[in-house]
Design a protein around this motif. Structure first.
Motif, PDB file in Angstrom:
ATOM      1  N   HIS A 459       0.875  -1.194   0.000  1.00  0.00           N
ATOM      2  CA  HIS A 459       0.000   0.000   0.000  1.00  0.00           C
ATOM      3  C   HIS A 459       0.901   1.229   0.000  1.00  0.00           C
ATOM      4  CE1 HIS A 459      -3.478  -2.532   0.771  1.00  0.00           C
ATOM      5  NE2 HIS A 459      -2.789  -3.122   1.723  1.00  0.00           N
ATOM      6  N   PRO A 460       1.577   1.521  -1.121  1.00  0.00           N
ATOM      7  CA  PRO A 460       2.535   2.627  -1.173  1.00  0.00           C
ATOM      8  C   PRO A 460       1.848   3.978  -1.077  1.00  0.00           C
ATOM      9  CG  PRO A 460       2.158   1.770  -3.376  1.00  0.00           C
ATOM     10  CD  PRO A 460       1.430   0.851  -2.433  1.00  0.00           C
ATOM     11  N   PRO A 461       2.598   5.026  -0.644  1.00  0.00           N
ATOM     12  CA  PRO A 461       2.004   6.358  -0.519  1.00  0.00           C
ATOM     13  C   PRO A 461       1.835   7.095  -1.842  1.00  0.00           C
ATOM     14  CG  PRO A 461       4.308   6.396   0.143  1.00  0.00           C
ATOM     15  CD  PRO A 461       3.963   4.955  -0.109  1.00  0.00           C
ATOM     16  N   GLY A 462       2.176   6.467  -2.962  1.00  0.00           N
ATOM     17  CA  GLY A 462       2.031   7.103  -4.273  1.00  0.00           C
ATOM     18  C   GLY A 462       2.593   6.204  -5.349  1.00  0.00           C
ATOM     19  N   PHE A 463       2.637   6.716  -6.587  1.00  0.00           N
ATOM     20  CA  PHE A 463       3.288   5.975  -7.658  1.00  0.00           C
ATOM     21  C   PHE A 463       4.769   5.835  -7.324  1.00  0.00           C
ATOM     22  CE2 PHE A 463      -0.164   8.407  -9.866  1.00  0.00           C
ATOM     23  CZ  PHE A 463      -1.002   7.312 -10.058  1.00  0.00           C
ATOM     24  N   ALA A 464       5.460   4.941  -8.033  1.00  0.00           N
ATOM     25  CA  ALA A 464       6.859   4.672  -7.714  1.00  0.00           C
ATOM     26  C   ALA A 464       7.686   5.954  -7.686  1.00  0.00           C
ATOM     27  CB  ALA A 464       7.438   3.676  -8.722  1.00  0.00           C
ATOM     28  N   ALA A 465       7.543   6.795  -8.714  1.00  0.00           N
ATOM     29  CA  ALA A 465       8.340   8.026  -8.775  1.00  0.00           C
ATOM     30  C   ALA A 465       7.971   8.987  -7.650  1.00  0.00           C
ATOM     31  CB  ALA A 465       8.157   8.709 -10.132  1.00  0.00           C
ATOM     32  N   GLN A 466       6.702   9.047  -7.276  1.00  0.00           N
ATOM     33  CA  GLN A 466       6.294   9.935  -6.192  1.00  0.00           C
ATOM     34  C   GLN A 466       6.839   9.461  -4.851  1.00  0.00           C
ATOM     35  OE1 GLN A 466       2.083   9.559  -7.024  1.00  0.00           O
ATOM     36  NE2 GLN A 466       1.965  11.646  -7.819  1.00  0.00           N
ATOM     37  N   THR A 467       6.813   8.145  -4.617  1.00  0.00           N
ATOM     38  CA  THR A 467       7.354   7.594  -3.382  1.00  0.00           C
ATOM     39  C   THR A 467       8.846   7.861  -3.286  1.00  0.00           C
ATOM     40  OG1 THR A 467       5.692   5.838  -3.481  1.00  0.00           O
ATOM     41  CG2 THR A 467       7.532   5.510  -1.976  1.00  0.00           C
ATOM     42  N   VAL A 468       9.547   7.663  -4.401  1.00  0.00           N
ATOM     43  CA  VAL A 468      10.980   7.927  -4.438  1.00  0.00           C
ATOM     44  C   VAL A 468      11.263   9.405  -4.172  1.00  0.00           C
ATOM     45  CG1 VAL A 468      12.944   8.056  -6.037  1.00  0.00           C
ATOM     46  CG2 VAL A 468      11.599   5.964  -5.876  1.00  0.00           C
ATOM     47  N   ALA A 469      10.429  10.300  -4.703  1.00  0.00           N
ATOM     48  CA  ALA A 469      10.618  11.736  -4.486  1.00  0.00           C
ATOM     49  C   ALA A 469      10.547  12.074  -2.997  1.00  0.00           C
ATOM     50  CB  ALA A 469       9.570  12.533  -5.261  1.00  0.00           C
ATOM     51  N   LEU A 470       9.727  11.353  -2.237  1.00  0.00           N
ATOM     52  CA  LEU A 470       9.659  11.571  -0.792  1.00  0.00           C
ATOM     53  C   LEU A 470      10.994  11.223  -0.140  1.00  0.00           C
ATOM     54  CD1 LEU A 470       6.158   9.977  -0.073  1.00  0.00           C
ATOM     55  CD2 LEU A 470       6.684  12.403  -0.414  1.00  0.00           C
ATOM     56  N   ALA A 471      11.628  10.140  -0.604  1.00  0.00           N
ATOM     57  CA  ALA A 471      12.928   9.749  -0.068  1.00  0.00           C
ATOM     58  C   ALA A 471      13.981  10.808  -0.367  1.00  0.00           C
ATOM     59  CB  ALA A 471      13.349   8.398  -0.649  1.00  0.00           C
ATOM     60  N   TYR A 511       5.680  16.594   8.373  1.00  0.00           N
ATOM     61  CA  TYR A 511       4.978  17.189   7.235  1.00  0.00           C
ATOM     62  C   TYR A 511       4.497  16.109   6.260  1.00  0.00           C
ATOM     63  CZ  TYR A 511       3.763  20.761   3.790  1.00  0.00           C
ATOM     64  OH  TYR A 511       3.077  21.580   2.933  1.00  0.00           O
ATOM     65  N   LEU A 512       5.352  15.128   5.987  1.00  0.00           N
ATOM     66  CA  LEU A 512       4.956  14.044   5.084  1.00  0.00           C
ATOM     67  C   LEU A 512       3.836  13.202   5.677  1.00  0.00           C
ATOM     68  CD1 LEU A 512       8.393  12.684   3.753  1.00  0.00           C
ATOM     69  CD2 LEU A 512       6.989  14.517   2.841  1.00  0.00           C
ATOM     70  N   PHE A 513       3.990  12.838   6.962  1.00  0.00           N
ATOM     71  CA  PHE A 513       3.007  11.955   7.589  1.00  0.00           C
ATOM     72  C   PHE A 513       1.650  12.653   7.753  1.00  0.00           C
ATOM     73  CE2 PHE A 513       6.689   9.677   9.960  1.00  0.00           C
ATOM     74  CZ  PHE A 513       7.030   9.023   8.784  1.00  0.00           C
ATOM     75  N   THR A 514       1.665  13.979   7.877  1.00  0.00           N
ATOM     76  CA  THR A 514       0.409  14.727   7.999  1.00  0.00           C
ATOM     77  C   THR A 514      -0.509  14.468   6.808  1.00  0.00           C
ATOM     78  OG1 THR A 514       1.431  16.485   9.313  1.00  0.00           O
ATOM     79  CG2 THR A 514      -0.604  17.044   8.132  1.00  0.00           C
ATOM     80  N   TYR A 515       0.079  14.379   5.615  1.00  0.00           N
ATOM     81  CA  TYR A 515      -0.723  14.216   4.395  1.00  0.00           C
ATOM     82  C   TYR A 515      -0.742  12.787   3.853  1.00  0.00           C
ATOM     83  CZ  TYR A 515      -0.247  19.277   4.480  1.00  0.00           C
ATOM     84  OH  TYR A 515      -0.270  20.589   4.861  1.00  0.00           O
ATOM     85  N   PHE A 520       3.543   6.177   6.500  1.00  0.00           N
ATOM     86  CA  PHE A 520       2.936   5.875   5.205  1.00  0.00           C
ATOM     87  C   PHE A 520       1.869   4.774   5.281  1.00  0.00           C
ATOM     88  CE2 PHE A 520       7.396   7.204   4.037  1.00  0.00           C
ATOM     89  CZ  PHE A 520       7.038   8.511   3.746  1.00  0.00           C
ATOM     90  N   VAL A 521       1.298   4.579   6.458  1.00  0.00           N
ATOM     91  CA  VAL A 521       0.201   3.613   6.608  1.00  0.00           C
ATOM     92  C   VAL A 521      -1.091   4.307   6.187  1.00  0.00           C
ATOM     93  CG1 VAL A 521      -1.128   2.195   8.210  1.00  0.00           C
ATOM     94  CG2 VAL A 521       1.368   2.344   8.436  1.00  0.00           C
ATOM     95  N   ALA A 522      -1.776   3.737   5.203  1.00  0.00           N
ATOM     96  CA  ALA A 522      -2.987   4.347   4.653  1.00  0.00           C
ATOM     97  C   ALA A 522      -4.044   4.577   5.734  1.00  0.00           C
ATOM     98  CB  ALA A 522      -3.550   3.469   3.538  1.00  0.00           C
ATOM     99  N   GLY A 523      -4.699   5.743   5.672  1.00  0.00           N
ATOM    100  CA  GLY A 523      -5.797   6.040   6.583  1.00  0.00           C
ATOM    101  C   GLY A 523      -5.389   6.719   7.876  1.00  0.00           C
ATOM    102  N   THR A 524      -4.082   6.916   8.100  1.00  0.00           N
ATOM    103  CA  THR A 524      -3.636   7.539   9.352  1.00  0.00           C
ATOM    104  C   THR A 524      -3.237   9.003   9.172  1.00  0.00           C
ATOM    105  OG1 THR A 524      -1.340   6.790   9.012  1.00  0.00           O
ATOM    106  CG2 THR A 524      -2.804   5.317  10.234  1.00  0.00           C
ATOM    107  N   ASN A 525      -3.436   9.555   7.958  1.00  0.00           N
ATOM    108  CA  ASN A 525      -3.085  10.952   7.713  1.00  0.00           C
ATOM    109  C   ASN A 525      -4.029  11.893   8.456  1.00  0.00           C
ATOM    110  OD1 ASN A 525      -4.847   9.732   5.643  1.00  0.00           O
ATOM    111  ND2 ASN A 525      -5.049  11.833   4.901  1.00  0.00           N
ATOM    112  N   MET A 526      -3.501  13.040   8.881  1.00  0.00           N
ATOM    113  CA  MET A 526      -4.279  14.011   9.636  1.00  0.00           C
ATOM    114  C   MET A 526      -5.029  14.974   8.718  1.00  0.00           C
ATOM    115  SD  MET A 526      -1.613  14.780  12.751  1.00  0.00           S
ATOM    116  CE  MET A 526      -0.188  14.922  11.669  1.00  0.00           C
TER     117      MET A 526
END
Length: 588
Positions: A459-471, A511-515, A520-526
């Motif tokens: 259950h990734p936080p986005g497409f592959a490129a978007q997830t990598v951009a977070l890193a 900041y990342l976990f807020t959104y 990166f667990v789905a459904g826990t964003n504020m």
């Protein structure tokens, strides 16, 4: 021979090659496991670095992101390429001269602090796990299509393959495996692009075809693409977005690149300081071969998809679902392409149903919502099928996509395992551990990292490129400032560096976990991940430079309020910057 069997043969042959190389070059010592015994030729290291770099995000997802967003998403290309220039000029040779195995080891010694080293280990693990989620996601996409299984099943298959050759070979095995993977992935990426460029523009060179003439309409290709996407309510393909966000995002990718631990450790494998610069130069050459092609692949894929759905033109009726092409049927099996007949006419309506300006035209045509959902990560892999290329080309791009995802996953996992076994266990928890047990700890840590990345990749936080951009944003906010200050400032002390990294890490993560959800667990964003909720309109993927600025600021303030580093540390900083030779590695 059917396509499934052909895929198995081509992908299977590439895996036999990778695993054979891993067995042949199996690491027998920690020096071989962490740094390939510092014996890698700069050209080979440049090729291995390129493979390490051109991950699932570059091979599988980047062209898909560009295809869906157009010019705005060219920031991926600019940021990642510019970051390598920073890395080659500002970091690689100095870190190689320091003569250590890992990034936390450099930070711990430069800032004369186990606390700084421990914080660096935590930052490295957070960055690398986030990055490897994107790689495992991409590998799962590729396996799911070409083995005709669910994407979750494909992800577990990818994890098993990475486990075999990464855990066995360490840096030595990974280096030579990545050379082979680079050859596979660049051939796999380029050949379909040449075919498709010939089909659409008559030009065999995709770079030129992108700016050439669309054969069927006699219009410039990009002008034709702008026309068809705007006819369906989408923004112009060549249109620009927010310059602030484009600038911040490009900067995040640039300084994030220069702070990525799994890329930096590649420069510890060469014999001399000069070789570190040459490795970076060669890596840029090898990377450019793919990056110059990616914009053409993205643009041509978008045009081909629209032409498939509207074979008579965007003003005519869409294709009937029952008459959809085989490539759609094949990708529906994976769950990454979905159709929902919202108006019950049996046709595939594909348009921007969020465009207020297009709403009246959609209503006039009897459309009640977009009915086709296409995951961006499938576009490059589906491109040969969409263009009806030969079966061997489809099998080849499957092998290339898997090579890209697995090569980077292996490099990331090595960075995680070396941080845990060498920096955490060997140099902190158990200094008297034997080399054999340290090597075992490294392999166990790598296996654990594979498991965690696979579970999060479901259950990734986005497409592959978007997830990598977070890193990249996390690396920009934590490791990059510490390395820059460690090399170029004698005044930054241990307290400043430690506080700076903690400030960058904590604020950026929050900041990342807020959104995107906690860890990166789905459904826990504020807050919902929409532009209206962003602080000053800055999306999570572009927050890295803000975290870096806070890191630099905190480190400077704390350092000026506390004692200067010892004289021997200041002398060490001076010696690192002298462009002469490198001492022997001091691994223990």
């Amino acid at each position: 021979m059917d396509q499934y069997t052909l895929n198995l043969l081509i992908v299977g042959a590439s895996f036999i090659l990778y695993i054979g190389i891993a067995i042949w070059s199996r690491a027998g010592s920690t020096a071989e496991f962490y740094a390939a015994n510092r014996g890698v030729n700069p050209v080979m290291n440049g090729m291995a670095t390129a493979a390490d770099w051109m991950s699932a995000a570059s091979f599988i997802s980047m062209a898909g992101i560009i295809a869906s967003g157009g010019y705005v998403n060219s920031t991926y290309l600019m940021g990642w390429t510019g970051g390598y220039v920073l890395l080659a000029l500002l970091l690689a040779p100095y870190l190689r001269k320091f003569g250590k195995f890992t990034v936390p080891q450099f930070i711990g010694d430069r800032f004369y602090s186990q606390s700084a080293r421990l914080v660096a280990v935590v930052c490295l693990i957070v960055i690398s796990v986030t990055y490897v989620i994107g790689q495992m996601t991409g590998a799962g996409v590729a396996f799911s299509r070409f083995l005709e299984v669910e994407s979750s099943t494909g992800l577990w298959i990818a994890a098993a393959v990475v486990f075999v050759y990464a855990v066995l070979g360490g840096m030595k095995g990974i280096t030579y495996t990545q050379v082979a993977q680079y050859v596979v992935l660049i051939i796999a990426y380029t050949i379909p692009a040449i075919f498709i460029s010939l089909q659409l523009t008559g030009n065999p060179i995709p770079w030129f075809g992108l700016f050439g003439t669309h054969t069927e309409s006699a219009m410039p290709l990009l002008q034709k693409l702008d026309q068809v996407v705007t006819d369906l309510g989408f923004g112009a393909y060549t249109g620009q977005g927010s310059m602030l966000n484009m600038t911040l995002f490009t900067l995040s990718l640039m300084i994030g690149t220069a702070g990525l631990p799994h890329v930096i450790i590649r420069f510890f494998t060469v014999p001399k300081v000069a070789d570190a610069r040459w490795s970076a130069g060669w890596a840029l050459v090898f990377i450019a071969l793919l990056y110059l092609t990616a914009p053409a692949v993205g643009a041509m894929a978008r045009l081909n998809i629209i032409n498939t759905i509207f074979p008579g033109g965007t003003e005519q009726q869409a294709v009937l679902y029952d008459e959809r092409p085989d490539w759609m049927k094949n990708w529906e099996v994976t769950g990454l392409l979905k159709f929902e007949d919202k108006n019950g006419d049996g046709r595939i309506q594909y348009y921007n149903d969020k465009s207020e300006g297009f709403a009246a035209k959609a209503a006039e045509r009897g459309w009640t919502g977009n009915e086709l959902t296409i995951n961006n990560d499938i576009l490059v892999l589906a491109n040969p099928e969409i263009a009806q290329l030969p079966g061997w080309v489809i099998g080849l791009i499957a092998a290339g996509g898997l090579a890209a995802a697995l090569s980077t996953a292996a490099g990331l996992l090595l960075a995680i395992s070396s941080a845990i076994s060498h920096d955490l266990i060997k140099d902190w928890l158990k200094p008297d551990i034997s080399e054999k047990n340290e090597l075992m700890a490294a392999r166990i840590a790598m296996a654990g990292a594979i498991l965690i990345a696979t579970l999060l990749g479901l259950h990734p936080p986005g497409f592959a490129a978007q997830t990598v951009a977070l890193a990249f944003g996390l690396a920009a906010a934590t490791i990059f400032p510490a390395l820059m200050m460690g090399i170029f400032s004698k005044r930054i002390n241990s307290a400043g560096a430690t506080i700076g990294m903690l400030v960058g890490l904590i604020i950026t993560c929050v900041y990342l976990f807020t959104y995107l959800g906690w860890f990166f667990v789905a459904g826990t964003n504020m807050l919902e991940n929409v532009p209206e909720n962003y602080l000053f309109g800055i999306p999570p993927t572009a927050f890295g430079p803000i975290g870096a600025l806070l890191n630099f600021g905190a480190a400077y303030v704390v350092s000026t309020m506390t004692a200067a580093p010892p004289k021997h540390v200041q002398d060490l900083v001076e010696s690192i910057r002298v462009p002469r030779g490198a001492g022997a590695a001091t691994s223990h």
